[in-house]
Design an enzyme around this catalytic site. Structure first.
Site, mmCIF file in Angstrom:
data_model
loop_
_atom_site.group_PDB
_atom_site.id
_atom_site.type_symbol
_atom_site.label_atom_id
_atom_site.label_comp_id
_atom_site.label_asym_id
_atom_site.label_seq_id
_atom_site.Cartn_x
_atom_site.Cartn_y
_atom_site.Cartn_z
ATOM 1 N N GLU A 83 0.834 -1.197 0.000
ATOM 2 C CA GLU A 83 0.000 0.000 0.000
ATOM 3 C C GLU A 83 0.875 1.257 0.000
ATOM 4 O O GLU A 83 0.537 2.234 -0.636
ATOM 5 C CB GLU A 83 -0.926 0.023 1.216
ATOM 6 N N ASP A 132 -6.211 7.089 -5.234
ATOM 7 C CA ASP A 132 -5.535 5.820 -5.489
ATOM 8 C C ASP A 132 -5.642 5.444 -6.970
ATOM 9 O O ASP A 132 -6.113 6.234 -7.796
ATOM 10 C CB ASP A 132 -6.058 4.720 -4.564
#
Length: 124
Positions: free
Chosen positions: A15, A24
């Site tokens: 991540e 994202d």
């Protein structure tokens, strides 16, 4: 069951840690170690500290552990559980619930279920 330390570190490593809100890979407002923000106000969310990111990660991974435990009814090894928590961390509990991966796994078709992960390698 809980994710192992290796599993948690794997998620954090993949991540990445970003202390300011960002969009994202699929355009969702995110902060910390992939923590999803309210999409209407995410851009206004201020920066966080590493400590806050760790607290958000603990909350997120705990809710994913609960979801995997609720949805999977067969015995799992630690690496299998870790992989399912990672899957759920990235795609959500709903994706796991609706997935062929879950159906096959709950029928103890472990090899066929493992192959289902390959279908989930693209954003959107």
């Amino acid at each position: 069951m809980q994710i192992s330390q290796n599993g948690a570190e794997f998620i954090k490593r993949h991540e990445g840690l970003v202390l300011r809100p960002y969009r994202d890979a699929v355009g969702k407002w995110t902060v910390g170690y992939g923590h999803l923000l309210d999409q209407a106000t995410g851009a206004k969310f201020g920066p966080i500290t590493k400590e806050q990111a760790n607290l958000l990660f603990i909350q997120d991974k705990t809710s994913k552990e609960v979801g995997v435990t609720r949805l999977i009814s067969v015995p799992l090894s630690q690496p299998q559980f870790d992989a399912l928590v990672d899957f759920t961390f990235n795609l959500g509990e709903g994706a796991l619930q609706r997935s062929t991966l879950r159906s096959k796994l709950n029928r103890k078709e472990y090899s066929a279920a493992a192959n289902e992960f390959l279908k989930w390698n693209k954003g959107k």
